[in-house]
Design a protein around this motif. Structure first.
Motif, PDB file in Angstrom:
ATOM      1  N   MET A   4      13.513  19.269  16.518  1.00 22.69           N
ATOM      2  CA  MET A   4      14.913  18.903  16.656  1.00 22.69           C
ATOM      3  C   MET A   4      15.166  17.454  16.259  1.00 22.69           C
ATOM      4  SD  MET A   4      17.473  18.977  19.968  1.00 22.69           S
ATOM      5  CE  MET A   4      16.455  17.869  20.917  1.00 22.69           C
ATOM      6  N   TYR A  50      20.159  16.816  22.373  1.00 19.96           N
ATOM      7  CA  TYR A  50      20.659  18.144  22.021  1.00 19.96           C
ATOM      8  C   TYR A  50      21.363  18.046  20.663  1.00 19.96           C
ATOM      9  CZ  TYR A  50      25.355  16.461  23.050  1.00 19.96           C
ATOM     10  OH  TYR A  50      26.530  15.758  23.011  1.00 19.96           O
ATOM     11  N   LYS A  59      25.526  25.646  15.055  1.00 21.19           N
ATOM     12  CA  LYS A  59      24.854  26.902  15.371  1.00 21.19           C
ATOM     13  C   LYS A  59      25.618  28.102  14.805  1.00 21.19           C
ATOM     14  CE  LYS A  59      22.459  25.194  19.488  1.00 21.19           C
ATOM     15  NZ  LYS A  59      21.085  25.457  18.989  1.00 21.19           N
ATOM     16  N   ASP A  97      21.532  23.096  24.193  1.00 24.96           N
ATOM     17  CA  ASP A  97      21.208  23.947  23.045  1.00 24.96           C
ATOM     18  C   ASP A  97      20.872  25.369  23.479  1.00 24.96           C
ATOM     19  OD1 ASP A  97      21.619  22.220  20.890  1.00 24.96           O
ATOM     20  OD2 ASP A  97      19.673  21.271  21.153  1.00 24.96           O
ATOM     21  N   ASN A 146      20.695  20.580  17.864  1.00 20.30           N
ATOM     22  CA  ASN A 146      20.000  21.212  16.745  1.00 20.30           C
ATOM     23  C   ASN A 146      20.674  22.529  16.371  1.00 20.30           C
ATOM     24  OD1 ASN A 146      18.057  21.549  14.785  1.00 20.30           O
ATOM     25  ND2 ASN A 146      16.543  22.425  16.167  1.00 20.30           N
ATOM     26  N   ALA A 177      27.613  20.627  17.982  1.00 24.68           N
ATOM     27  CA  ALA A 177      26.426  21.477  18.087  1.00 24.68           C
ATOM     28  C   ALA A 177      26.797  22.953  17.961  1.00 24.68           C
ATOM     29  CB  ALA A 177      25.719  21.221  19.421  1.00 24.68           C
ATOM     30  N   ARG A 199      16.504  26.889  19.897  1.00 21.60           N
ATOM     31  CA  ARG A 199      15.357  26.207  20.485  1.00 21.60           C
ATOM     32  C   ARG A 199      14.258  27.214  20.753  1.00 21.60           C
ATOM     33  NH1 ARG A 199      15.955  21.172  22.527  1.00 21.60           N
ATOM     34  NH2 ARG A 199      13.703  21.193  22.208  1.00 21.60           N
ATOM     35  N   ASP A 205      22.807  28.683  22.333  1.00 22.93           N
ATOM     36  CA  ASP A 205      22.059  29.776  21.705  1.00 22.93           C
ATOM     37  C   ASP A 205      22.323  31.093  22.443  1.00 22.93           C
ATOM     38  OD1 ASP A 205      20.921  28.050  19.844  1.00 22.93           O
ATOM     39  OD2 ASP A 205      19.115  27.718  21.048  1.00 22.93           O
TER      40      ASP A 205
END
Length: 312
Positions: free
Chosen positions: A15, A174, A306, A188, A176, A302, A180, A192
Motif C-alpha cells: 500500500m 489507508y 476502489k 480499507d 489503497n 479511497a 487489502r 473492500d
C-alpha cells in the motif's frame, strides 16, 4: 540527489510502497524495486529496475543496495495480527530481514540513507495527550514491541556504522485501491467489504480512537525527507495530529458508500489501545511537511479508487 542515483524500495507492491513508487518518478527519482524470488506481485508502472532476492536468507541484497542514494524499507514482514501477541513469532518475522538489509548496507553502501516505517500509535501505548517523538514508548502488543526493537536495531547501525536513518512512526494509513490482503487497516477493509457486499467485523468498541493518515500523504512525507537528505538521523511522527473514533469512521463510510456498508461488533478480539493520536509538528518544523488530505476527503477518494478498480 546523489548524482541521480536510484532509490531502492522494498515493498513496492504494498500500500505505502506503491504510493511511494508512483510519486518519486514525478520528482526526478529513479526507483529500483526489490522483489522476492518467484514473486508475481503487481508492480507500479514507474519502477525503473528490479532486483530479485530473499530478505530472509539475504540473497540479492548486496546487489540491491549497491549504488543507491537511499533505501526505503517498506517490506510487509508483519502486521498487528501476525503474532497473536506472541513476541517470538513477531521477532522471527520482522527482525532477521531488517538485520540482513542493514548488514548489506554496512558492507556495501553505508552512505545511503535508510528510511523505516515504524508504528505511530501502538509504540506509545494508550495516551491522554498526543505524544511527541521524545515521549516514552510503551508497547502493549507483540507487534509494537517488534517495532520498538526494530528502531533500536536501526539506531545501533547508525551509531556503529554511521548509517543515517529516518524512522517514521506512521499512524493508521489507508487509501489503497487494491483490496487489502492483510488483516490491517480498518478503513480499507470496510470499503473492500462494502464493494463485496460482506458484513465487516468491528473489534471492540466504536469509541476506539485512531489517528488516520491518507497513503498519499505518507508518500509525500517520504519524498519531502529525501529532498532534505543532509540531515542527522531522526524519528518523526507521521499522521494527522488528530484522532477520530471508529463511530465517526463508520458514519463517513456509510455516507460515501451510500449505505452499502454493514458491520457487526465482535467482542472477543484485541482492538488495540483505546486512543492513539500523535503530534507531528516536528516533521513540519524540520522539512515543512503537513498532511494535505482530511479524513472526510480521504475516505471519499479511497472509495473512488476502489470503485474504479472494481469496475475495470
Amino acid at each position: 540527489m546523489m548524482g541521480n542515483l536510484p532509490v531502492l524500495l522494498f515493498g513496492a507492491s504494498g500500500m505505502i510502497g506503491s504510493a511511494i513508487a508512483s510519486i518519486l518518478p514525478q520528482h526526478g527519482y529513479k526507483v529500483r524495486a526489490f522483489m522476492r524470488e518467484g514473486s508475481h506481485s503487481i508492480l507500479p508502472a514507474h519502477v525503473d529496475e528490479i532486483v530479485h532476492g530473499n530478505l530472509v536468507t539475504g540473497t540479492g541484497l548486496a546487489d540491491a543496495v549497491k549504488d543507491v542514494q537511499a533505501v526505503l524499507y517498506f517490506a510487509g514482514t508483519s502486521v498487528p495480527a501476525t503474532s497473536e501477541d506472541n513476541p517470538a513469532i513477531e521477532f522471527a518475522a520482522s527482525l532477521p530481514p531488517l538485520t540482513n538489509v542493514m548488514n548489506a548496507l554496512a558492507r556495501v553502501n553505508p552512505h545511503a540513507r535508510f528510511v523505516f516505517p515504524s508504528t505511530g500509535g501502538a509504540i506509545y501505548g494508550s495516551c491522554d495527550e498526543a505524544p511527541i517523538e521524545s515521549s516514552p514508548t510503551h508497547p502493549l502488543s507483540a507487534y509494537a514491541l517488534g517495532k520498538a526493537l526494530a528502531e533500536q536495531t536501526i539506531r545501533f547501525y547508525n551509531d556503529v556504522f554511521n548509517i543515517r536513518s529516518d524512522i517514521l512512526r506512521v499512524s493508521n494509513a489507508y487509501g489503497n485501491a487494491r483490496p487489502r490482503s492483510v488483516p490491517q487497516g480498518v478503513i480499507d477493509h470496510f470499503l473492500d467489504d462494502a464493494i463485496r457486499g460482506v458484513t465487516s467485523q468491528v473489534w471492540g468498541s466504536l469509541e476506539v480512537q485512531r489517528d488516520y493518515i491518507f497513503v498519499d500523504d505518507v508518500a509525500h512525507a517520504v519524498l519531502t525527507l529525501l529532498r532534505a537528505d543532509r540531515r542527522p538521523s531522526a524519528v518523526y511522527n507521521v499522521g494527522q495530529s488528530k484522532s477520530h473514533s471508529l463511530r465517526q469512521v463508520l458514519t463517513l463510510i456509510e455516507q460515501v458508500t451510500e449505505g452499502r456498508h454493514c458491520y457487526e461488533l465482535v467482542k472477543n478480539h484485541y482492538a488495540g489501545v483505546a486512543r492513539s493520536s500523535i503530534d507531528c509538528s516536528l516533521l513540519a518544523r524540520t522539512v515543512g511537511w503537513r498532511p494535505r488530505i482530511s479524513l472526510e476527503d480521504g475516505i471519499a477518494l479511497a472509495w473512488q479508487r476502489k470503485l474504479a478498480l472494481h469496475d475495470r
